[in-house]
Design a protein around this motif. Structure first.
Motif, mmCIF file in Angstrom:
data_model
loop_
_atom_site.group_PDB
_atom_site.id
_atom_site.type_symbol
_atom_site.label_atom_id
_atom_site.label_comp_id
_atom_site.label_asym_id
_atom_site.label_seq_id
_atom_site.Cartn_x
_atom_site.Cartn_y
_atom_site.Cartn_z
ATOM 1 N N UNK A 78 36.456 61.900 17.173
ATOM 2 C CA UNK A 78 36.860 61.213 15.952
ATOM 3 C C UNK A 78 35.803 61.433 14.881
ATOM 4 N N UNK A 79 36.239 61.393 13.628
ATOM 5 C CA UNK A 79 35.288 61.648 12.551
ATOM 6 C C UNK A 79 34.267 60.524 12.448
ATOM 7 N N UNK A 80 33.078 60.924 12.033
ATOM 8 C CA UNK A 80 31.995 59.961 11.965
ATOM 9 C C UNK A 80 32.048 59.165 10.669
ATOM 10 N N UNK A 81 33.067 58.373 10.531
ATOM 11 C CA UNK A 81 33.106 57.395 9.454
ATOM 12 C C UNK A 81 34.023 56.272 9.910
ATOM 13 N N UNK A 82 34.142 55.249 9.083
ATOM 14 C CA UNK A 82 34.773 54.021 9.564
ATOM 15 C C UNK A 82 36.119 54.271 10.237
ATOM 16 N N UNK A 83 36.941 55.145 9.654
ATOM 17 C CA UNK A 83 38.275 55.395 10.213
ATOM 18 C C UNK A 83 38.189 55.892 11.647
ATOM 19 N N UNK A 84 37.347 56.902 11.854
ATOM 20 C CA UNK A 84 37.218 57.484 13.186
ATOM 21 C C UNK A 84 36.607 56.510 14.179
ATOM 22 N N UNK A 85 35.562 55.825 13.742
ATOM 23 C CA UNK A 85 34.884 54.874 14.632
ATOM 24 C C UNK A 85 35.819 53.737 15.036
ATOM 25 N N UNK A 86 36.549 53.173 14.059
ATOM 26 C CA UNK A 86 37.457 52.065 14.357
ATOM 27 C C UNK A 86 38.599 52.520 15.266
#
Lengths: 313, 298, 439
Positions: C192-200
């Motif tokens: 997942x991408x390393x920003x809020x969207x991916x982390x969540x």
């Protein structure tokens, strides 16, 4: 030392205040953002007078933003003046520590090392989910020495605070640049070795300038956080830092008023570019930048002072 | 064991890519003292033109392997055109100005080209996947790798050798080395610096475009790809030493291996490992690993 | 006008104001009248990496829907021209530039462009930053695409609505689907991408897996940088982990690059891949994506939309107009516009004339309306946040249609994949999703 520049700045303050209070809210908000960012650019001016450009001012700016946001959300601090103190403390402390390293560098290395540090902060913030990661978080509504303005009066209060602080900061920096320590900057730019022969530590002088620039950026960051009501890691990204350098070049280093003027022009230009050419606003900004670099090497301020000199003749 | 192999291979592949992307940047800096932010746009231009041409190529019945030649040709053409416009059209007007000012000028060019790319190719991503699949897959210790990726290592080696040979074994290369070493003396000796600058910028631009073109088949070419590349390339050349050709090689290897190791062993730090390495190197050796310390002017 | 004269005198003396049109700056917001067009700000990515997969399709859908709504050509119950009789006049702006920029642009939309309402926002960061300003300026603001549940879970707003379901349901449904089709899954990896969207997304997905299938083991979690484009090392790590399933919330060009590289290296043969936001990439990937990949569309959108007259009309009209398959962002944009129309018209009926903003808000809260992807209820977040059912499917290349379709579609009731009102989605998932109503 109250000289012509100080009177000029005072007049500018009155004009800005007058304009800000009658202007529509969006224009007042734009003015607040422009002044807040103008302070970061003023920090760059201090560095540029010493021949140093930093591509990492977003680091100090972001520290100010996050200090203000976190103090509100975690410590319950909402007083704007306390937030400002915290923001300055955060950015100058980090600048004090990193300064031991940064003050050894010049030219492009200084610019890039600054950028590297700001990118590390960016990386850390993006990883920190307590701080909302890339989404950031909202900042509490500020109070002012116990005064909690209504929603309608909040904008005016923040504007008044920003304008007055900009004025005070500009005068202080004007005095600093006129002092021996200020002039050493220009000596360092011209010939660092000679400065050392004169018995002054160029590194110490640069270190102090860095901390001044960091403090100014911290103030700008806190004011931005208060005005916008939201902070996110984008504020530390290299494109944000690049924007500050852009405004600094646009303004020129001729006067402490230049960064504020340049910053206002930049914000206005960008918001209209956004509105009238939503698909090519970057191209427009790039073109303006090129034109300024080619035709106005001293920035917009030089054009202004040149025309003033012309009138005198 | 498997992880070690993976780290080495992934690191090498990534390093090769970084090397191809960054060598043009360092060449231009070495000769012209211009840190070219628009290198990211050249990469994007190369990627877009390659993806676009390859899309057209595969609609015809030409032999699929010819697409590799088309790929490289498109990068050369677009790189040359772009370099003419950028160097002769804009940068030429600024020689002698502060390094930082020229950096900003290239930043302005970068902004302009970002929108230019959008105007020409739109915002929809482009694919040029055919060459990527053409070479198939190979298994190393049970791990599948795309041969195209492995081939990049070879391409990077060839480019590195060509640049080395060009600099050290040809007359123009020797002139360039003289300019890199001391521009003022070179001018005094009658070297046509203007011509060399134009030539160097063209070679650097073509290499940047080639980086994009070679990457295009493995990715989806979309707006904004240049932004990411430029910061990475900066990190690589700063680690290796601005303007140093062997430095790029070492910088790319360090960044490539560190990143691959981080991905496999400690994914949390992947985002800032590159900047951490860059800061560390700068702290210990400000001029980069292979940079020469600048002679102080009195 | 004394005011304007005073104003321009002051502005004129300010050197920097020369570039400004002083009258534009000083004109106070015009009094709203009920007869002219309804000015609607529409904010979407026109540049940057999110423009291709989401921003431009959403803009296209918005333009098409506004045209159709103005002409009264949308099927019933939306077949009256305009919104409560007024024509929509859109002002479209770029969402690029970050949250600070967007807050300023929001003010400009409201105060300079005098829009009556704002519809927009794809980025979660913008969706968190804009609502407080919307409250301050008292402007109806409808978020159409952004995913983060935090908007209404951490605050409550009067003027802000979100007509698209939030992101928690994407991963709840994806996990349920994976377990439905692969009940013996043991090891799961994520990229997942390393920003809020991916982390969540990853946090939600793994939490649900732990609740529904406690023996799940997480082998590796990769967080490449957004817009990284090169996933060589990450794919190796996923291959080395030998996981049964790989979860990914990548989108746009990142997702497309990941699929190209992952397929070339055999990742899709060795693991069951789950792409929670994969649907927009399908028309473009075509044969490049193998059959049998689990794909979501952040709601029952696109190929996952249940057949209806409205859906058929929307698809046909969109394909006829733009030549593209409508992806989920287009459905969400259309859903927002129809939600707005429904709310205004419900309020107009109650008020017996064109409604005030407060009346529209009262009508919008807990509103039930139908979009091209089926019924939507503004059920949570005190009636400001939509819920709807979710659907997940598997890729299958359809030779006759010449494109990738989704088959084996499973639908999940809106209360199977959304937390009840007043419960935070993270808490709800962690506590075992009590009260979930799944068939």
């Amino acid at each position: 030392m109250i000289d012509r520049t100080v009177w000029g700045l005072f007049a500018a303050l009155l004009v800005v205040l007058g304009a800000g209070f009658i202007a529509a809210d969006w224009a007042q908000f734009l003015l607040v953002l422009a002044l807040a960012k103008g302070m970061v650019v003023l920090g760059l001016l201090v560095l540029m007078r010493a021949g140093l450009v930093s591509f990492g001012q977003g680091l100090w700016y972001g520290l100010g933003c996050y200090a203000a946001g976190m103090a509100g959300n975690f410590l319950g601090v909402t007083d704007a003046f306390l937030l400002l103190a915290l923001g300055i403390a955060a950015s100058t402390t980090v600048a004090f520590i990193l300064g031991f390293l940064l003050s050894r560098y010049r030219e492009i290395f200084f610019a890039l090392l600054n950028m590297a540090f700001s990118m590390i902060l960016f990386g850390v913030l993006v990883k920190t989910s307590v701080l909302g990661s890339t989404d950031g978080f909202n900042v509490l509504t500020p109070t002012f020495l116990g005064y909690a303005p209504s929603e309608a009066a909040l904008g005016d209060t923040v504007f008044l605070l920003t304008a007055v602080i900009s004025f005070v900061v500009a005068v202080l920096i004007h005095w600093y640049l006129g002092s021996t320590m200020g002039f050493i900057g220009e000596a360092i730019r011209e010939n660092e070795l000679r400065v050392e022969y004169l018995g002054v530590s160029a590194r110490r002088a640069v270190h102090i300038k860095l901390m001044i620039a960091a403090a100014l950026s911290g103030i700008g960051g806190v004011l931005t956080a208060i005005a916008v009501g939201h902070v996110d890691p984008e504020m530390t990204y290299w494109t944000t830092s690049g924007e500050f350098v852009f405004v600094a070049i646009l303004s020129g280093t001729g006067s402490v008023a230049a960064p504020f003027m340049g910053s206002i022009i930049f914000e206005v230009l960008r918001t209209y570019a956004y509105e009238y050419s939503p698909y090519t606003w970057q191209m427009l900004m790039g073109a303006v930048m090129l034109l300024v670099i080619i035709f106005l090497p001293g920035g917009l301020w030089s054009a202004l002072s040149r025309s003033r000199k012309g009138e005198g003749k | 064991m498997l992880t070690t192999v993976a780290i080495l291979v992934d690191g090498l592949v990534y390093a090769s890519w970084l090397f191809i992307v960054a060598i043009g940047l360092t060449l231009i800096y070495g000769v012209m003292k211009i840190l070219n932010v628009a290198h990211g746009s050249l990469y994007a231009l190369g990627a877009y033109s390659a993806a676009w041409i390859i899309g057209i190529y595969f609609q015809s019945d030409l032999p699929p392997y010819g697409s590799f030649a088309v790929l490289i040709l498109s990068a050369v053409v677009i790189g040359l055109i772009a370099s003419l416009v950028i160097e002769r059209g804009v940068l030429r007007l600024m020689y002698g100005r502060d390094e930082i000012v020229i950096v900003l000028a290239t930043f302005a060019i970068f902004l302009i080209l970002e929108d230019f790319v959008k105007l020409v190719w739109g915002v929809d991503p482009y694919f040029a996947y055919q060459p990527y699949g053409l070479l198939g897959r190979v298994r190393l210790f049970g791990l599948g790798f795309a041969i195209y990726d492995l081939a990049l290592i070879g391409v990077a080696a060839v480019i590195g050798l060509l640049v080395w040979w060009g600099l050290n074994r040809t007359r123009i290369g020797k002139l360039l080395l003289a300019v890199i070493y001391d521009r003022e003396i070179s001018v005094a000796m009658g070297i046509n610096v203007n011509l060399l600058f134009a030539g160097t910028f063209a070679v650097g631009a073509v290499l940047g475009a080639l980086g994009g073109a070679l990457t295009a088949p493995a990715i989806s070419v979309s707006p904004g790809i240049g932004v990411e590349v430029i910061v990475l390339a900066f990190a690589v050349v700063v680690i290796g030493g601005l303007g140093s050709v062997p430095g790029v090689l070492i910088g790319a290897l360090i960044v490539g291996i560190c990143r691959a190791a981080a991905v496999h062993l400690l994914p949390e730090v992947e985002l800032f490992i590159i900047y951490a390495v860059m800061s560390l190197v700068l702290a210990l050796r400000p001029q980069g690993l292979f940079g020469r310390a600048a002679v102080r002017k009195i | 006008m004394a005011f304007a004269a005073r104003c321009s005198a002051v502005m004129g003396s300010l050197a920097t104001a020369a570039v400004l049109s002083a009258s534009a700056i000083c004109t106070p917001a015009l009094a709203q009248d009920d007869t002219g067009p309804l000015r609607m700000g529409f904010v979407t990515f026109l540049s940057g990496g999110a423009a291709g997969p989401f921003g431009i399709p959403a803009r296209n859908a918005a333009e098409m829907m506004i045209e159709a709504i103005n002409a009264g050509e949308v099927p019933a119950p939306y077949n009256t021209p305009g919104i409560a009789g007024r024509q929509i006049e859109p002002v479209i702006i770029d969402e690029a530039g970050g949250a600070t920029k967007q807050v300023a642009e929001f003010r400009n939309l409201v105060q300079r462009q005098n829009v009556d309402l704002v519809v927009g926002y794809i980025s979660s960061g913008d969706c968190l930053a804009v609502p407080p300003v919307a409250e301050e300026l008292q402007v109806l603001t409808v978020l159409f695409d952004c995913g983060t549940p935090r908007v209404f879970e951490e605050a409550s707003y009067k003027y802000v609505f979100r007509t698209g379901a939030h992101a928690a349901m994407d991963n709840i449904a994806a996990a349920r689907y994976l377990l439905d089709h692969m009940p013996d899954v043991k090891t799961v990896a994520g990229i997942n991408q390393n920003y809020a969207w991916g982390q969540d997304s990853w946090a939600d997905f793994t939490s649900v897996m732990k609740v529904l299938h406690p023996e799940t083991e997480i082998t590796t979690e990769q967080f490449p940088k957004i817009f990284a484009g090169q996933y060589g090392a990450e794919i190796s790590a996923l291959l080395v982990s030998g996981s049964d399933a790989v979860h990914s919330s990548l989108w746009g060009s990142d997702l497309e690059a990941f699929v190209l590289q992952g397929v070339a290296r055999g990742l899709f043969d060795e693991s069951q891949v789950v792409l929670t936001a994969g649907e927009p990439a399908l028309p473009r990937l075509g044969r490049q994506i193998p059959d049998g990949v689990i794909v979501g569309a952040r709601g029952p959108h696109g190929d996952l939309a249940p057949p209806s007259e409205l859906n058929d009309w929307f698809r046909e009209r969109f394909i006829a107009k733009y030549g593209d398959i409508p992806v989920y962002a287009t459905y969400k944009a259309a859903q927002a516009l129809l939600g707005v129309k429904a709310a205004y018209e419900k309020a107009a009926e109650a008020a017996g004339g064109f409604p005030t903003t407060d009346q529209v808000i009262a009508a919008f809260e807990h509103l039930e309306f139908v979009g091209p992807s089926g019924p939507v209820t503004m059920a949570i977040g005190n009636g400001h946040q939509a819920v709807q059912e979710n659907a997940i499917g598997m890729t299958k290349y359809d030779e006759d249609l010449g494109r990738v379709t989704l088959t084996n579609i499973t639908r999940y009731d809106q209360w199977c994949v959304n937390p009840p009102d007043g419960v935070s989605s993270v808490e709800w998932i962690k506590s075992g999703m009590p009260g979930a109503k799944c068939e």
